[in-house]
Design a protein around this motif. Sequence first.
Motif, PDB file in Angstrom:
ATOM      1  N   UNK A  55     -40.869 -82.649  62.985  1.00  0.00           N
ATOM      2  CA  UNK A  55     -41.586 -82.562  63.944  1.00  0.00           C
ATOM      3  C   UNK A  55     -41.608 -83.779  64.495  1.00  0.00           C
ATOM      4  N   UNK A  56     -41.623 -83.672  65.955  1.00  0.00           N
ATOM      5  CA  UNK A  56     -41.615 -84.921  67.185  1.00  0.00           C
ATOM      6  C   UNK A  56     -42.451 -85.702  66.627  1.00  0.00           C
ATOM      7  N   UNK A  57     -42.392 -87.149  66.656  1.00  0.00           N
ATOM      8  CA  UNK A  57     -43.318 -87.984  66.404  1.00  0.00           C
ATOM      9  C   UNK A  57     -43.852 -88.400  64.938  1.00  0.00           C
ATOM     10  N   UNK A  58     -43.298 -87.535  64.170  1.00  0.00           N
ATOM     11  CA  UNK A  58     -43.460 -87.720  62.610  1.00  0.00           C
ATOM     12  C   UNK A  58     -42.528 -88.223  61.853  1.00  0.00           C
ATOM     13  N   UNK A  59     -42.904 -89.393  61.388  1.00  0.00           N
ATOM     14  CA  UNK A  59     -42.310 -90.482  60.702  1.00  0.00           C
ATOM     15  C   UNK A  59     -42.720 -90.294  59.042  1.00  0.00           C
ATOM     16  N   UNK A  60     -42.115 -89.435  58.216  1.00  0.00           N
ATOM     17  CA  UNK A  60     -42.937 -89.160  56.966  1.00  0.00           C
ATOM     18  C   UNK A  60     -41.913 -89.758  55.879  1.00  0.00           C
ATOM     19  N   UNK A  61     -42.148 -90.541  55.045  1.00  0.00           N
ATOM     20  CA  UNK A  61     -41.528 -90.859  54.169  1.00  0.00           C
ATOM     21  C   UNK A  61     -41.830 -91.008  52.419  1.00  0.00           C
ATOM     22  N   UNK A  62     -41.194 -90.580  51.500  1.00  0.00           N
ATOM     23  CA  UNK A  62     -41.636 -90.638  50.220  1.00  0.00           C
ATOM     24  C   UNK A  62     -41.665 -92.018  49.735  1.00  0.00           C
ATOM     25  N   UNK A  63     -42.661 -92.497  49.200  1.00  0.00           N
ATOM     26  CA  UNK A  63     -42.770 -94.036  48.406  1.00  0.00           C
ATOM     27  C   UNK A  63     -43.275 -93.864  47.340  1.00  0.00           C
TER      28      UNK A  63
ATOM     29  N   UNK B 244     -46.299 -78.613  57.857  1.00  0.00           N
ATOM     30  CA  UNK B 244     -46.465 -78.520  59.435  1.00  0.00           C
ATOM     31  C   UNK B 244     -48.028 -78.783  59.722  1.00  0.00           C
ATOM     32  N   UNK B 245     -48.721 -78.056  58.912  1.00  0.00           N
ATOM     33  CA  UNK B 245     -50.291 -78.245  59.371  1.00  0.00           C
ATOM     34  C   UNK B 245     -50.557 -79.749  59.496  1.00  0.00           C
ATOM     35  N   UNK B 246     -50.283 -80.667  58.679  1.00  0.00           N
ATOM     36  CA  UNK B 246     -50.450 -82.127  58.573  1.00  0.00           C
ATOM     37  C   UNK B 246     -49.709 -82.627  59.957  1.00  0.00           C
ATOM     38  N   UNK B 247     -48.409 -82.268  60.229  1.00  0.00           N
ATOM     39  CA  UNK B 247     -47.734 -82.733  61.367  1.00  0.00           C
ATOM     40  C   UNK B 247     -48.657 -82.278  62.643  1.00  0.00           C
ATOM     41  N   UNK B 248     -48.863 -81.101  62.732  1.00  0.00           N
ATOM     42  CA  UNK B 248     -49.578 -80.443  63.900  1.00  0.00           C
ATOM     43  C   UNK B 248     -50.826 -81.420  64.275  1.00  0.00           C
ATOM     44  N   UNK B 249     -51.415 -81.904  63.107  1.00  0.00           N
ATOM     45  CA  UNK B 249     -52.943 -82.458  63.405  1.00  0.00           C
ATOM     46  C   UNK B 249     -52.741 -83.950  63.878  1.00  0.00           C
ATOM     47  N   UNK B 250     -51.486 -84.420  63.334  1.00  0.00           N
ATOM     48  CA  UNK B 250     -51.110 -85.733  63.801  1.00  0.00           C
ATOM     49  C   UNK B 250     -50.798 -85.703  65.328  1.00  0.00           C
ATOM     50  N   UNK B 251     -49.979 -84.698  65.457  1.00  0.00           N
ATOM     51  CA  UNK B 251     -49.376 -84.606  67.086  1.00  0.00           C
ATOM     52  C   UNK B 251     -50.697 -84.295  68.084  1.00  0.00           C
ATOM     53  N   UNK B 252     -51.676 -83.447  67.611  1.00  0.00           N
ATOM     54  CA  UNK B 252     -52.760 -83.095  68.292  1.00  0.00           C
ATOM     55  C   UNK B 252     -53.699 -84.297  68.426  1.00  0.00           C
ATOM     56  N   UNK B 253     -53.513 -85.379  67.670  1.00  0.00           N
ATOM     57  CA  UNK B 253     -54.333 -86.663  67.607  1.00  0.00           C
ATOM     58  C   UNK B 253     -55.486 -86.507  66.978  1.00  0.00           C
ATOM     59  N   UNK B 254     -55.858 -85.561  66.120  1.00  0.00           N
ATOM     60  CA  UNK B 254     -56.834 -85.350  65.385  1.00  0.00           C
ATOM     61  C   UNK B 254     -56.956 -86.019  64.209  1.00  0.00           C
ATOM     62  N   UNK B 255     -55.728 -86.834  63.787  1.00  0.00           N
ATOM     63  CA  UNK B 255     -55.727 -87.516  62.898  1.00  0.00           C
ATOM     64  C   UNK B 255     -54.714 -88.641  63.012  1.00  0.00           C
ATOM     65  N   UNK B 256     -55.065 -89.967  62.526  1.00  0.00           N
ATOM     66  CA  UNK B 256     -54.057 -91.000  62.744  1.00  0.00           C
ATOM     67  C   UNK B 256     -52.911 -91.076  61.743  1.00  0.00           C
ATOM     68  N   UNK B 257     -53.072 -90.798  60.577  1.00  0.00           N
ATOM     69  CA  UNK B 257     -52.150 -90.875  59.512  1.00  0.00           C
ATOM     70  C   UNK B 257     -52.218 -89.477  58.568  1.00  0.00           C
ATOM     71  N   UNK B 258     -51.115 -89.243  58.061  1.00  0.00           N
ATOM     72  CA  UNK B 258     -50.929 -88.107  56.972  1.00  0.00           C
ATOM     73  C   UNK B 258     -50.677 -88.685  55.643  1.00  0.00           C
ATOM     74  N   UNK B 259     -50.973 -87.637  54.592  1.00  0.00           N
ATOM     75  CA  UNK B 259     -50.573 -87.774  53.276  1.00  0.00           C
ATOM     76  C   UNK B 259     -50.231 -86.334  52.908  1.00  0.00           C
ATOM     77  N   UNK B 260     -48.997 -86.216  52.178  1.00  0.00           N
ATOM     78  CA  UNK B 260     -48.369 -84.526  51.979  1.00  0.00           C
ATOM     79  C   UNK B 260     -47.907 -85.061  50.417  1.00  0.00           C
ATOM     80  N   UNK B 261     -48.252 -83.901  49.743  1.00  0.00           N
ATOM     81  CA  UNK B 261     -47.694 -83.901  48.192  1.00  0.00           C
ATOM     82  C   UNK B 261     -47.242 -82.611  48.019  1.00  0.00           C
ATOM     83  N   UNK B 262     -45.951 -82.561  47.390  1.00  0.00           N
ATOM     84  CA  UNK B 262     -45.562 -81.353  46.639  1.00  0.00           C
ATOM     85  C   UNK B 262     -44.930 -81.872  45.146  1.00  0.00           C
ATOM     86  N   UNK B 263     -44.005 -81.137  44.820  1.00  0.00           N
ATOM     87  CA  UNK B 263     -43.924 -81.551  43.137  1.00  0.00           C
ATOM     88  C   UNK B 263     -42.943 -82.479  43.108  1.00  0.00           C
ATOM     89  N   UNK B 264     -41.845 -82.816  43.953  1.00  0.00           N
ATOM     90  CA  UNK B 264     -40.948 -84.074  44.023  1.00  0.00           C
ATOM     91  C   UNK B 264     -41.366 -84.939  45.050  1.00  0.00           C
TER      92      UNK B 264
END
Length: 156
Positions: A78-86, A47-67
């Motif tokens: 979140x609207x406008x977020x297109x995240x994918x594990x690659x 959510x924190x990364x998505x919110x930052x993109x939606x607010x325009x404070x960053x252009x792209x995001x990187x998220x990491x968890x276990x899997x």
Amino acid sequence: MKLAIGADHAGFPLKEEIRGYLERLEHEVIDLGAYNAEPSDYADFAEAVGRTLIAGRAQRGILVCGSGVGVNVAANKMPGIRACMCHDTYSAHQGVEHDDMNVLVLGARIIGPALAFELVSSFLNAHFQKHEERFVRRLNKVLAIEARYMGETARH
Ligand SMILES: O=C[C@H](O)[C@H](O)[C@H](O)COP(=O)(O)O
């Protein structure tokens, strides 16, 4: 590029490696945590990364968890977020070029830093091919689905 990064406890060590890599490349990094390996909940960082993109404070995001799965699922709520594990470099750049993916998701229990750096590099060097009518048409259909089902939920 301005980038927002985040991870839960399982993704924390790889997120730290990625932050160092991005800073060496002189990207501007907003690190939204976790800041240690104490148990935490992946949804908070997605959510924190998505919110930052939606607010325009960053252009792209990187998220990491276990899997990668948890943050991937959460971020796409979140609207406008297109995240994918690659976990392959082709998807990491093609996902941006064809689908305008704006968040790269990685699984720290699946891959190591060397591959992660190559994936991040593929992701960051790619650009959405907005001159290709078919990619824009498909993206608009995705955005229309997002708008149509906003506020609804699937029942178990
Ligand atoms: O999709 C979820 C993520 O992979 C989490 O990082 C994982 O579930 C954390 O597992 P645990 O709480 O057992 O460390």
